[in-house]
Structures are given as C-alpha cells and as structure tokens.
Design a protein around this motif. Sequence first.
Motif, PDB file in Angstrom:
ATOM      1  N   VAL A 175      32.260  35.086  30.267  1.00 19.49           N
ATOM      2  CA  VAL A 175      32.875  35.108  31.312  1.00 19.49           C
ATOM      3  C   VAL A 175      34.364  35.031  31.135  1.00 19.49           C
ATOM      4  N   ASN A 176      34.929  34.078  30.197  1.00 22.42           N
ATOM      5  CA  ASN A 176      36.313  34.125  30.070  1.00 22.42           C
ATOM      6  C   ASN A 176      36.997  35.368  29.556  1.00 22.42           C
ATOM      7  N   GLN A 178      35.869  38.498  30.324  1.00 27.93           N
ATOM      8  CA  GLN A 178      36.100  39.230  31.806  1.00 27.93           C
ATOM      9  C   GLN A 178      37.175  38.898  32.586  1.00 27.93           C
ATOM     10  N   LYS A 179      37.126  37.545  32.735  1.00 26.68           N
ATOM     11  CA  LYS A 179      38.411  36.874  33.668  1.00 26.68           C
ATOM     12  C   LYS A 179      39.612  37.553  33.012  1.00 26.68           C
ATOM     13  N   GLN A 180      40.182  37.291  31.795  1.00 27.43           N
ATOM     14  CA  GLN A 180      41.122  37.848  31.166  1.00 27.43           C
ATOM     15  C   GLN A 180      41.396  39.228  31.180  1.00 27.43           C
ATOM     16  N   LEU A 182      40.125  41.192  33.570  1.00 29.48           N
ATOM     17  CA  LEU A 182      40.544  41.248  35.069  1.00 29.48           C
ATOM     18  C   LEU A 182      41.711  41.279  35.380  1.00 29.48           C
ATOM     19  N   ASN A 183      42.088  40.028  34.890  1.00 27.25           N
ATOM     20  CA  ASN A 183      43.717  39.436  35.127  1.00 27.25           C
ATOM     21  C   ASN A 183      44.650  40.611  34.695  1.00 27.25           C
TER      22      ASN A 183
ATOM     23  N   HIS B   7      38.144  41.296  43.906  1.00 30.31           N
ATOM     24  CA  HIS B   7      38.599  40.818  42.632  1.00 30.31           C
ATOM     25  C   HIS B   7      38.117  39.197  42.191  1.00 30.31           C
ATOM     26  N   LYS B   8      37.976  38.465  43.259  1.00 31.75           N
ATOM     27  CA  LYS B   8      37.615  37.189  43.042  1.00 31.75           C
ATOM     28  C   LYS B   8      36.026  37.247  42.288  1.00 31.75           C
ATOM     29  N   ASN B  11      33.937  39.135  38.397  1.00 31.18           N
ATOM     30  CA  ASN B  11      33.122  38.480  37.355  1.00 31.18           C
ATOM     31  C   ASN B  11      31.630  38.155  37.856  1.00 31.18           C
TER      32      ASN B  11
END
Lengths: 190, 147
Positions: A175-176, A178-180, A182-183, B7-8, B11
């Motif tokens: 999850v982290n 993917q977040k990284q 995405l950002n 975007h939110k 994930n």
Amino acid sequence: MLEQDLIAGIKNGDQIAFRFLVDQYQAMVLNTCFHFVHDEDDAKDLTQDTFIEVYNSIHTFRSDSKLSTWLYRVAVNKSLNFIKRNKRKRLVDNMESYFRSSKSNEISNESSNADKGIDDSERSTHLYKAIDSLNQNQRIAFSLHNLDGISYSEIAEIMNVSLSSVESLIHRAKVNLQKQLLNFYKNNLE
Amino acid sequence: MICKEVHKKMNSYLNQELVEKQLQAFELHLKDCASCRHILGEVKSTMSLLDHTKILSADPYLFTRIQAQIENKNNEIRWDWKKVLQPIAITMIMGIGLFSGISLGSKYYNDSFQLNAEESIIESQDEDLYMNVLAYESIESFLLTEN
C-alpha cells in the motif's frame, strides 16, 4: 550432500564442504543483497562478506533453523548494515539524483506529451527508491517476498516474527509503495 | 468523480477494494481523463516490474576470492598478534636489562663503598700509628731545657 553433513564438514574446516555451500547458495545470497542495495558490485562484496561471516561463525549455528534461513538472515543484516554505513553518502547521491530528475522533469514538461514516456530502467529506479523509503521491517518482508520469492513462513523465521506480522508487513508495504508511486507520478506527469 | 477524488481512490482501485458503485464512477472517469489514465498506467507498469526483477547470475570465481580473503584476514590477525607481542617483548627485555643493570650497579656500589670504608679505617689506623710513633720518639730534652 545432506545439510547436516555440510554443516559438520564446514565446522571441521573441510574446504570441499565450504565450496559446496558457496556454489549452492551464492546466487540466492547475491540476489538478496542486490535487492537491498540495488548495486551489482556492492551486492557481490556483500555476498563475499556473508560467506566469510558464515565460515567464521559456523560453530555458533545450532541448527535450530534451516541453513538457508540463517544465510538469509546474515545476508539481510549485512545489507542493512551496509545501507546504514552508506546512509550519508546515499543521501547526498539521492539529493543529486533528485535535483537531476527534477531538472530533467522540467525539461520534459516543456516538451510535448510524447516525451513524457518513461522507460523501464527509469521505472525501476523509481520503484527502488520507493522500496528504500519503506520502514525497515516492511522493506525486509516486502523485498524477501516480492523480489526473492521467499514464502511467508520462511520470512517469519528469518525475521523472527509471527506469520500474521509478515502478512501485515507485506500488505502495508505494498500500500505504501503504491502511495509513493502515485504521489511521484501525480507530481511529475500531470 | 473529479481527478482529485480519483487520485485518492487509486490505491483502493489497485488493491480491488472499491465497492461496485465507486468502481463504476472511477472507471467512467478514467475513460474520459487521459491524465489519470496515464498516472494509473505508470503506477501499474512500475509495480509490474516486481514480477520481472533483475536476477544476477552466480560468479564462478567467488569461492576463490572468498578463500583468498579468509587467508588474508588470518594473516592480518597473525600480523596483528606480532604487532601486539613485539612491543611487549621489547619492553620486557628493556625492563630486564634495566633491572639487572640497576642490581649490578647497586651491588658494585655496595662493594666499593665497603672497600672504601675499610681502606679509610686502615688509613686512619696508619695515621694513628705514625702519630704514635712520633709520640714515642725521644725528644732531646736538653734542647727543651737549654735555657
């Protein structure tokens, strides 16, 4: 050669047994180290150090776990120590590459949309950076499972944690990660 | 759904955690928004690299290098012992030399002191003897009683 015979042989200073161990496990150790440090030469040096450590401290191995588990543990520790030692150097390198990448992004932003295409080597750089930014336990569990293909139960043994902890660590790491990413892509592709 | 919301939820979409209604709205937005499609595509492509990680092959000379390094380390350890023992040995030899020098010196000093003392006694005895000899010597009494 049976694992017990192999261990006994190395304990008795048998060079043939030690050679067998190196031949048998070097690819596994090399790739584990590589997935942590992301540099082939550093990974080779760490593999060498791992086997020297194993040779010197084989008498402390009590056969509570599999030899491969012990080897993974030594290789992971060696890699993490290497990363800690080079943290300052890496920080400087990362800053340099960050500035380089932001500069190149500025350039690419100025050009057409077609130039925004990213190749796999760039993607893997971003991926490794994202993996490096995970916390230590998430990083160990994630790398061992997703990059080395080790089972949850063996990771639990290597890290000396429960199976459910490994599952949770890997899920949170994913999850982290993917977040990284995405950002990163949100800021650089939009 | 707007870009910010997408975007939110990216994930959750990637982890297949969106409920049916959210999923439909999300996919509807993706159809019309190239930017969001691009971002999602890149994240997917990057994550998919995990399935094709670079595998390094074994090095046929690794064992030889390990053996050489173990030997070097052993030599270093031996050399280190030499480095530690050498000054200790030198200090000990110097200490023994110094001690034997002092003890020999002090013995010589005592002997020579005793010898000097004996000589001085003999000399003083000789002096007394001479004095005595003088005392026993006859003085011409007429010379004293000349007047």
